[in-house]
Every structure is written in C-alpha cells, then in structure tokens.
Design a protein around this motif. Structure first.
Motif, PDB file in Angstrom:
ATOM      1  N   VAL A   1       1.112   4.288  -3.318  1.00 61.31           N
ATOM      2  CA  VAL A   1       1.172   5.312  -2.546  1.00 61.31           C
ATOM      3  C   VAL A   1       2.365   6.718  -2.744  1.00 61.31           C
ATOM      4  CG1 VAL A   1       1.262   7.863  -0.238  1.00 61.31           C
ATOM      5  CG2 VAL A   1      -0.074   5.145  -0.258  1.00 61.31           C
TER       6      VAL A   1
ATOM      7  N   THR B   1      -5.185   7.210   3.375  1.00 62.17           N
ATOM      8  CA  THR B   1      -4.900   5.730   3.114  1.00 62.17           C
ATOM      9  C   THR B   1      -2.991   5.811   3.402  1.00 62.17           C
ATOM     10  OG1 THR B   1      -5.937   5.736   1.337  1.00 62.17           O
ATOM     11  CG2 THR B   1      -3.876   4.232   1.437  1.00 62.17           C
TER      12      THR B   1
ATOM     13  N   CYS C   1       0.978  -0.876   0.001  1.00 63.51           N
ATOM     14  CA  CYS C   1      -0.258   0.154  -0.230  1.00 63.51           C
ATOM     15  C   CYS C   1       0.658   1.473   0.085  1.00 63.51           C
ATOM     16  CB  CYS C   1      -0.864   0.076   1.363  1.00 63.51           C
ATOM     17  SG  CYS C   1      -1.722   1.109   1.425  1.00 63.51           S
TER      18      CYS C   1
ATOM     19  N   LEU D   1      -5.552  10.056  -0.378  1.00 66.29           N
ATOM     20  CA  LEU D   1      -4.244   9.128  -0.538  1.00 66.29           C
ATOM     21  C   LEU D   1      -3.182   9.385   0.893  1.00 66.29           C
ATOM     22  CD1 LEU D   1      -2.791   8.006  -2.195  1.00 66.29           C
ATOM     23  CD2 LEU D   1      -1.589   9.863  -2.798  1.00 66.29           C
TER      24      LEU D   1
ATOM     25  N   VAL E   1      -5.632   5.789  -6.446  1.00 68.88           N
ATOM     26  CA  VAL E   1      -5.998   6.113  -5.289  1.00 68.88           C
ATOM     27  C   VAL E   1      -6.603   5.389  -4.499  1.00 68.88           C
ATOM     28  CG1 VAL E   1      -7.093   7.486  -4.106  1.00 68.88           C
ATOM     29  CG2 VAL E   1      -5.774   8.725  -5.648  1.00 68.88           C
TER      30      VAL E   1
ATOM     31  N   MET F   1      -4.620  15.521  -1.603  1.00 70.72           N
ATOM     32  CA  MET F   1      -4.779  14.617  -1.687  1.00 70.72           C
ATOM     33  C   MET F   1      -5.533  13.925  -0.409  1.00 70.72           C
ATOM     34  SD  MET F   1      -2.328  13.448  -4.765  1.00 70.72           S
ATOM     35  CE  MET F   1      -1.031  13.421  -3.798  1.00 70.72           C
TER      36      MET F   1
ATOM     37  N   VAL G   1       1.498   6.812  -6.285  1.00 71.07           N
ATOM     38  CA  VAL G   1       0.935   8.043  -6.709  1.00 71.07           C
ATOM     39  C   VAL G   1       1.321   9.673  -6.269  1.00 71.07           C
ATOM     40  CG1 VAL G   1      -1.391   8.902  -6.409  1.00 71.07           C
ATOM     41  CG2 VAL G   1      -0.696   6.826  -5.643  1.00 71.07           C
TER      42      VAL G   1
END
Lengths: 110, 973
Positions: B344, B373, B340, B370, B454, B367, B347
């Motif tokens: 990220v 997350t 993950c 994000l 995302v 974001m 991204v």
C-alpha cells in the motif's frame, strides 16, 4: 651428509642473491633456491639411492618413492614459469639493472 | 522440492534476458516459480496434515555428512505457502510498480526470484548445513536487493549494514549448528530436534548451551531483534516490493522459523528461554515505541515489523502448545497484513511521490479501494476483530493468562506492546488516508495507480479478513506443529466467550485509542527524551574501529619494501622451523651417512663450487652459466636418486632457462653493479648462512623423522590397475594427483599470460601480432597450394633458402651452417617430443618433458631464423595453445564425469588395430596432451615476448641511432 651440505650452500647462495637489488640476480637466487627446495623434497622421500619408480620393471621394495618426484616435477615447471615472469619484469623495469652506466668494455645499451 | 529449487534457479538465471526482451511484464512470468512452490505445497496439504512429511534426499558430500535433505512438515508447509504465495503476488506487483526504464531491473528480477528460491530451500531443508547455505543465500540476495540503487550512498551503507549484521549472526549460528550436529552425530534437522526433544540438554552442559545460544544469535540477528534491530529500518532503502517481501513476509521470518523449528528441542534450556523472552519482549516494546514517532510511512511500518518480530519470537520460543499455536497463527497473519501494508505504501509512493504522513492528505477520497485495503490490514495489525490478527492475538494473550510469575510478566509486556501497536496502526491509517495536519489542507495530488498495484494488496487484505472464517481448519492444520508441545488449552476462533483474553484485548484498544488521541503530546514527549546511545552507534563505532585496525596492521606490516618483506619471511623461516628443530630434533640418535656413491660426491662438489662462484660473479654471462651448472648438476643428482623423469625435465628446463637468460641479457649491461656497503653485504651473508643452516639441518633430520607409512604405498599397483601406466610418476601427474597438475597448468597459463601482457601492454600490439600470425598461415597455405614446402623459402623471393626467416635476418647475422642443421633436426626433435609424450605413461617422459623438447625445437628455429622463422614454425597465437591445453585437461575431467566416473578418472581401452595388434589407450593421454600444449604455449609466448619483441625494440633503437641505415625488412612480432 653431502646432500644436506649441498642444500645448505645452495640456499645460502640463493638467499644472498635474492636480497640483492638487481632483478636478474634475484631471478638467479630464485633458481638456486628452487634447486635446493627440490633436493630437499626429494631427500625427504628417499634417504639413499633407489631404483626408478617404474612398475613391473623394478622391485617395488627397491623403487624410489614416486610421490616426491611428482611434486618436484611440478615444481620444476612452475619455477620455470615464475622465472620467465620475473625475467620479463627485469627487462621492462628499467630501473634497477640499467640504473647506472656500465663500465668500459661492455656494450652500452642505455 | 529439488525440482522446484532448480526451477527457481533457472528462473533467476533467465530473468535478465526475460526482462531485457519483455520489459517489466517479465515479472509476471517469473511469478510462476514461487507460485508453483505454493501450489505444490497446497497439493501436498492432505499428506502433510496427515503427519506424513514428504521427504527428498540427495547425497552431496557424504564425507562431512552433507546431504541435500528436504522435508515438508507442517511448519515448512506453512512457510512454503506464505513465502511462495506472497512471493508470487509481490512479483506480479513488481510488473506494475517499476518503470520500464528502471536501471538494473534485470538483475533485480534475478535476485528477487533467486531469493524466493533460497527462501523455499531454507524452510524445507532438513539438513543443518544446507539450511545454513540457504540462510546465507537469503542474506546475500537481501544485500543485493537493498543495494538496488548502488549510486545512492545511503542505499549502499544500508545494504552493507544488513549484510554485516546478519552474516555475523549467521557465522555464529554456523558454529552452534556444527557443535550441535557433531554432538548428535547427524546433521539431519528432524533427527536433531527429535533427539533433544526426547533427552533435554543437561543444565551443566556448557558447550551445548553455548551452541544453542549461538544458534539463537543467528536467528536474533536475522529477525532484527534487539540489539541488532537497527538494520531493518535502514534496509528500507530497498524498493518497496523488496521491503514487503524480504523485510516483512519472508526473510525476517527465517529467524522466527528457526526459533519455531528448534523450540521443541531447546525451549527448556534456561539460556534459550531468557534470551527469547527478554530480547523478544524488549524488541516488541522498543520497535512499537519508535514506530510511534516516525513520519515516513515505510519507517513506521519497519519499526512496527521489528516490534512484531519481537512478539513472534516470544510466542514461538516459549515452548508451550498455546504459545506455539498463537505464534504460527500470528506469523501467518503478520505475513499477510504487513506485506499488504508495505505494498500500500508503495502504491502511495507511486501515486503521490511521497511517503511522509504529514504531507499526505485525504487519500481516502482519491483512492478508496486502497484506503479500505489499508484499513483492513491495519485492523489485523492492531488486533481488531474480525481479522486474522485478532484471532492470533487473542490466542497469544490466552496463552500467557496463567498464574505463573514469568508468564504474567510476559503477558504484561505483550499487552503494553499491543497497546502501542494499536496506536501506531491507527496513526498509519489516519495519517495516510483520513486526515493530515491543518496547515496543509489541500488534498494530495494523485495520479491514479493501475489495477494491479491496487489489486495485489487488496487480495492480501481480503485474505486477512476471510481467514478467520476458516479458523477451525487453520487451527487443525497448525496443530500439526503446535501439537508437538502437547495439547493446547485454547483453539483459534473469533469468539471464545467472555474470557480474560478478550478483556485484555478491549483494554488494549482503549489504551491504544487514548495513546492515538494523545499522539501529538506523545511525539513531543518522545522528542524531549534524550537519545540513549543507540545500537546503531555502537555498530558504527565497531566498524570504524575495525577499519582503523586493519589499516594500521596493513600499514605496519606491508611497507612496500622488498628487503623488509623478504626479511620477514626469512626470519620466520629461521625462527619457526629452525627453533622447532633445535628444540625437538633427536640430535643424538641421527645416523649420519656421508654419501651414497662417489658420483654423488663429485656432483655435489661441482654444485657447491658453481653456486659459490655464481654469487661472486660480476659479469652476467658468467653468472648465467654458473647457475646453469647448478641446474645440470641437480639433474645429475636426480638421476642418481632414481628419478629419470626429473632429470630429463630438469635438463630441458635448465637449457630453456639459459637461452632465456641470454635473450634477456641483450637488453642489459654485461656487468652487475656492485651495490651496497660492506655492512649490508655482511648482513646478507649472515641471513643466507642462517637460512642455509636451517635448510641443511632440515635435510638431515626430516628423512629420519618419518613415523607414518609413505602416502605412496600401493601407488605402483594403483598406477597399473587404474592408471593404465607403468611410469608411476607420470600416472601420479595425470591421474592420481591430476588436480594438482591442473592447478599447475593454471599457474603456467597465468605466468605466460602475464609475460605477454607485460610485453605487449596494449591490445593494438596483440592485434598486430595476431595479424602477422594470420598472414603467415595464409602464406603457408598459398605455398602448399603451389606444391612447395613453405620452409623452402620460395614464397615471394624466388630464391631457395634453408629457412624462411633467412632474408629478413639482416646481413651478417645468420649462419648457413646453423640454418642447415636447424632445417635437418627440427622435425626429428619434434618427432622425439611426440615420442616422449606417448611413451611417458610407461617410460620416462610425459607431457612436461615433451612440451619442453618441442619448445626447444622452436628455440632453435628462432635462434637460426629470427622471429619470422618462429612464426613460420608455429603460426598460431600462444593463447590458443594455452587455452586448448587447459581445455583438454579440464575437458578430460568433465568427460569422465559425464561418463559417470569420478572427475579425472582414467579409462583404459585396449583397441585392436589391424596389422599393429592391440593398442593400449588410456584417456589420461588427453590430459597429458593438454599439459604438452600448455608447455608449448608457454614457450611460444616467452619466445615471442622475450625474443621477438626485444628484437624489435633493439632494431628500433639501432634505427634511431643510425637513421640512414636500411630499415630491417619484415614484420614486427
């Protein structure tokens, strides 16, 4: 004894030719060496005269060992292929065999 | 499992096509393969958890005990789920991550899907050797994926480094696996583990302990433990999805998997224990410490991964039920949060074009999803409740909270490592999303990432958060693995009450927070600490040394001098076989027989005289025929030896050779140069005599040295029963040892192609030659259409000649007598060659001899009519014959396999034909026809090259010398 002697002479001649500068002589050398190698493989299988290894026609006890024969048969054809390749190189590589002018009496070619 | 593996393979094979057709969306379709693997594992869950591990078995190479055995127990099930699910998610992510015009995307997709397949194979394989194969497959695919941008130097060197380090470990592992497998007597992984779990290795069993350490070396290098940790941060040169999948979730877990898999068998071995605890602990601390000073988010995560891998190895390698349970739980948690976090970072990289946490500012606002997350995933990494990472870390700390000194030392390392982990996790989230140094106060510009980019990490973060709710079922499931070690004291849960482990966790958070607060000072302190010689430097130095050694050895041994190279070969021949002969041959007991027959003596004398004379010959022509005499003489000896096949072939080959020599001779001066001084000549003679003496001695000793029964015993029966032929030599060639013949055909093919390429040199020349062949075919068709035989020479000229090549052969060069004879014997000779081909199975003959006879027929046509005549006789390109021949031979092998026989097996049919009676057909005849065609192809190629091409050169030169002379009519070869 006569065969080992023949093999010895063939190898000696072959090595001598192979170490010459001329490509064509090297090809001759390879030819002689391959004869010697073929005979060596064959003698390793049979020490004396035997019948043809053809089943049903020859008593198996008297027939020659077919395996070295198969090897040698393969070797003969591969030798031909190798010699052809070397000969081609001898013709297109103009350096060694054509390096010096030939003596009188021969067809000048270069 | 096998079906799934095949599905991955197919997906990998069609991936480039899919990407070329559909663009990056293809990744979403390719995600189906790993998703299917995960789905399949999910369906099998009840079965697996009940303890009935599904197995599949396919025998592959039984002679070395190699079986495609697959087994899905709890550990394999867990890793299949992880690798499959994360693989599918990462592939979906790829569909949004890459630009449409990314170069090499098709190859990338193929490698990534292939990797998912290799990973599936690795974790489900139940055979040590198959496991090793998949292990190396992941290494190679990782190499290709890291080197995705081959134009970048750092990308290339990182890829090579990862490859070298992990392959080194892999080879060590292979050695260990083989020792283990040989000792147990089976390579079945489950049986090996069961054997050693039941009967632990004795401490004095050095061989086995060494083997265990070697296997561990493979796991250590694959999972980037100290001292091999350096390849993993360097591998961050790969695109981010690769880092997320290979270098966080899947490939680096292969080492952990292996440790977890073998721990029940080897955890009690002291060497194993020390390696696992010391290397794992050191890695955990070193990785976390290095991570604290990274500014590149990807590198920060990479060092974090190194640290966590150390943690995992300690847990899975310890061999207690609690540690094992914590280990597999952490493995699951780590796969989720680390993949993950990498996604990220991908991204962020995508949206802001930077990964430097000093440059990223205030991304929380732009974001938000994000940011949440990342925060959740980092919390899991730091071990904060209520994430799966917390559950796993609690279990880990609880597992060592006992009064054993070694356990307490380990616990201390784990706690310190966790403190550092907390600090770098906080640093990651804070630096990327919440704040940045004041000097760059502007929020980083962002171009908004799409929903997929995302969404995929968000799914993984949600899983980290939701999984603890199912702590009970997860605990039950993982007990299927950890239960092997015994009953654990603690179970996975969010709340155990006020335990020492919770206290340690709180301590971790407090110290971690303090470290985070004092991060500026910590960074400065780290900068002041002098760089210790890093493992990477050692690696570089070793690689440079190896390069240098190989260069120097090559430079010293390969000087480019033919005499030196030949000399080395010959000296070795004289020294080794010669030395052994002198030392060991039973010289006293040899029976010396002079000859077998008078004929043999005669032939031998001729051979010797011809050989000596050939050496002394100054004129090339004389040398040619003297060498020819030795050839014919050895054919005689073959005949006397009872080898009619050899004699026949040798005579034909010798004839062909003489013709070829003479063709070549046209381009060379008639005499040899006499080169070399007297000394050099004497040395050559010396060499020759030494080598010849050894060969002769071999010929004396070898036939009498036989101790084993000949390998050919029983081949006569085999030849008749299975080969369907009576000529044993021929059956050996086309059936019993047909693979050898196949190899030989390849040699012939390579030589023929080599000759053609040397002579034609350029594609244009080949095209011209092909055109002439086509023209000749068209002319023949026209002539046949008019009802005339083309060889009647009626095409175009009107006059009747014996051969087509007649009119182009130049005045004064052709001999009518020769043409007439050629015209009359050509078809007879060709028929004879066909007879030899078909009779060869039972009588002397066969494809080689038949092909040479046909070749000689072509030689005659060429000599009589020149190159046009040659084209007329055989209007095909030699490569067609060569290719067709090899295809027939290989096709024979394939057809036999398709008919569910062994490759190259002979099938015998007795076909009743009206009037003729029963016809005995053997499939190996097709093989022999292949041999026949290859030999004809060689002959045609040689005639075209050494014959036609040289003709043209000579004519060109004559033309240049006498420009007024009429140019020869007709085409060039």
């Amino acid at each position: 004894m006569i065969l080992p002697l023949t093999i010895g002479v063939l190898v000696t001649a072959g090595v001598y030719l192979l170490t010459r500068r001329s490509m064509v002589r090297a090809v001759f050398g390879i030819g002689l060496l391959s004869h010697a190698a073929n005979l060596l493989i064959l003698t390793a299988g049979v020490t004396s005269f035997r019948e043809e290894p053809i089943a049903g026609r020859v008593d198996p006890a008297l027939a020659a060992d077919p395996l070295p024969q198969a090897f040698v048969l393969t070797a003969i054809v591969i030798t031909l292929a190798v010699m052809v390749l070397m000969l081609t190189m001898a013709v297109i590589g103009h350096d060694d065999d054509l390096r010096r002018a030939p003596e009188v009496g021969e067809t000048p070619d270069s | 499992m096998i079906v799934l593996l095949v599905a991955h393979l197919v997906a990998a094979l069609i991936a480039p096509v899919l990407v070329a057709r559909l663009g990056r969306v293809a990744f979403a379709w390719l995600a189906l393969a790993p998703a299917a693997a995960a789905g399949w594992a999910a369906i099998r869950t009840p079965e697996v958890l009940a303890g009935a591990a599904p197995t599949e078995l396919l025998t592959w190479v039984p002679s070395i005990g190699l079986e495609l055995a697959f087994r899905l127990d709890v550990l394999s099930w867990l890793l299949t789920l992880v690798a499959g699910a994360i693989g599918a998610l990462v592939l979906v992510y790829c569909a949004a991550y890459f630009e449409e015009d990314e170069p090499g995307l098709g190859r990338f997709a193929a490698c990534l899907v292939g990797f998912a397949g290799a990973m599936l194979g690795l974790v489900t394989s139940d055979d040590l050797l198959v496991l090793y194969l998949f292990w190396e497959a992941t290494t190679v695919l990782s190499y290709l994926l890291i080197g995705h941008r081959p134009q970048s130097r750092s990308s290339r060197s990182a890829a090579t480094q990862a490859l070298v380090v992990t392959t080194f470990g892999g080879l060590a592992m292979l050695g260990g696996l083989i020792v283990v497998g040989q000792r147990v007597g089976t390579y079945r992984l489950s049986e090996v583990v069961a054997t050693f779990a039941a009967a632990p290795i004795a401490p004095g069993d050095t061989l086995l302990v060494t083997a265990v350490v070697l296997v561990l070396l493979g796991a250590v290098s694959k999972s980037a433990l100290v001292p091999f940790h350096f390849w993993l941060p360097a591998a961050m040169a790969a695109p981010t999805p690769v880092s997320a999948y290979l270098h966080a979730a899947a490939m680096v877990k292969a080492g952990i998997y292996l440790v977890a898999r073998l721990a029940p068998a080897f955890a009690d071995v002291p060497a194993w224990r020390w390696c696992v605890l010391v290397l794992g602990g050191a890695t955990m601390l070193l990785g976390a410490y290095r991570s604290l000073r990274q500014h590149d988010l990807k590198l920060l995560l990479a060092y974090g991964t190194v640290s966590q891998l150390g943690f995992l190895v300690v847990l899975t390698g310890t061999g207690t039920p609690d540690a094992a349970l914590a280990g597999v739980a952490l493995l699951l948690a780590h796969a989720m949060f680390k993949a993950c976090l990498f996604l990220v970072v991908g991204v962020m990289d995508h949206a802001t074009s930077t990964r430097d946490l000093r440059e990223l500012n205030g991304l929380r606002a732009s974001m938000p999803v994000l940011a949440v997350t990342a925060a959740v995933a980092a919390a899991s990494m730091a071990g904060l409740p209520p994430t799966l990472g917390f559950v796993a870390k609690e279990a880990a700390l609880a597992a060592y909270a006992r009064a054993d000194a070694a356990d307490l030392a380990t616990l201390a390392v784990l706690v310190v490592g966790s403190m550092l982990t907390f600090a770098y996790s906080a640093r990651f989230v804070w630096g990327a999303f919440w704040d940045g140094p004041a000097r760059n106060a502007e929020p980083t510009h962002v171009h908004a990432p799409g929903a997929v980019l995302v969404g995929v990490p968000a799914v993984l973060a949600a899983a980290s958060l939701l999984a603890p709710l199912a702590a009970g079922p997860i605990d039950t499931a993982l007990l299927g693995y950890a239960g092997v070690f015994g009953e654990p004291h603690e179970h996975l849960a969010l709340w155990h009450g006020l335990t020492p482990a919770l206290g340690l966790s709180v301590l971790t958070w407090l110290v971690g927070s303090a470290l985070f607060a004092g991060r500026a000072g910590l960074e400065r302190a780290q900068d002041r600490v002098p760089e210790v010689p890093a493992a990477e430097d050692v690696y570089r130095r070793i690689m440079r040394g190896l390069d240098r050694v190989s260069l120097e050895v090559t430079g010293a041994s390969q000087r480019g001098s033919l005499p030196l190279t030949l000399g080395a070969i010959l000296v070795v021949f004289v020294a080794l076989p010669g030395g052994v002969l002198v030392a060991t041959a039973p010289w006293g007991e040899l029976s010396l027989r002079w000859a077998d027959s008078a004929a043999q003596v005669g032939v031998a004398i001729v051979t010797v005289i011809a050989a000596v004379a050939a050496v002394r010959a100054r004129r090339r022509f004389r040398a040619i025929y003297l060498v020819g005499v030795t050839g014919y003489a050895s054919a005689m000896i073959f005949l006397l030896f009872g080898a009619p096949d050899l004699a026949l072939t040798q005579v034909l080959v010798e004839t062909v050779s003489v013709v070829l020599f003479i063709l070549v001779l046209r381009r060379l001066p008639g005499r040899f140069d006499d080169e070399g001084s007297r000394g050099a000549r004497a040395m050559r003679v010396g060499f020759g005599v030494a080598v010849g003496a050894v060969a002769a001695a071999l010929a004396v000793v070898v036939p009498q040295a036989r101790t084993a029964a000949p390998a050919s015993d029983g081949m006569a029966e085999l030849a008749v029963d299975y080969g369907g032929g009576e000529n044993i030599v021929n059956v050996i060639l086309v059936d019993i040892r047909a693979w050898d013949t196949m190899g030989e055909l390849s040699v012939v093919l390579a030589a023929a192609t080599g000759v053609a390429s040397l002579v034609f040199l350029h594609r244009d020349n080949v095209a011209r030659a092909d055109r002439r062949v086509r023209e000749m075919r068209a002319r023949r068709r026209r002539a046949l259409g008019r009802g005339h035989r083309p060889a009647d020479g009626t095409d175009g000229t009107g006059g009747r000649t014996w051969l087509v090549g007649h009119e182009v052969h130049g005045s004064g060069r052709h001999s009518t007598m020769f043409e007439v004879v050629t015209r009359m014997i050509f078809h007879v000779v060709m028929t004879w060659s066909l007879f030899l081909l078909f009779a060869g199975h039972n009588n002397p003959g066969g494809g080689f001899a038949a092909g040479l006879v046909a070749g000689l027929a072509l030689v005659v046509r060429y000599l009589a009519g020149g190159r046009v005549e040659l084209r007329s006789a055989m209007p095909v390109a030699p490569r067609t014959l060569l290719g067709l021949g090899l295809f027939l031979s290989a096709g024979n092998a394939l057809a036999s396999m398709i008919a569910s026989g062994d490759p190259l097996q002979t099938w015998i049919f007795d076909v009743p034909v009206p009037l003729i009676g029963k016809v005995h057909v053997v499939t190996s005849l097709a093989f022999d026809v292949g041999v026949y065609l290859v030999v004809i192809g060689l002959m045609l190629d040689v005639l075209r090259s050494l014959g036609s091409s040289l003709d043209r050169q000579i004519e060109d030169e004559e033309h240049r010398r006498a420009p007024s002379a009429p140019q020869p009519v007709g085409g060039r070869p």
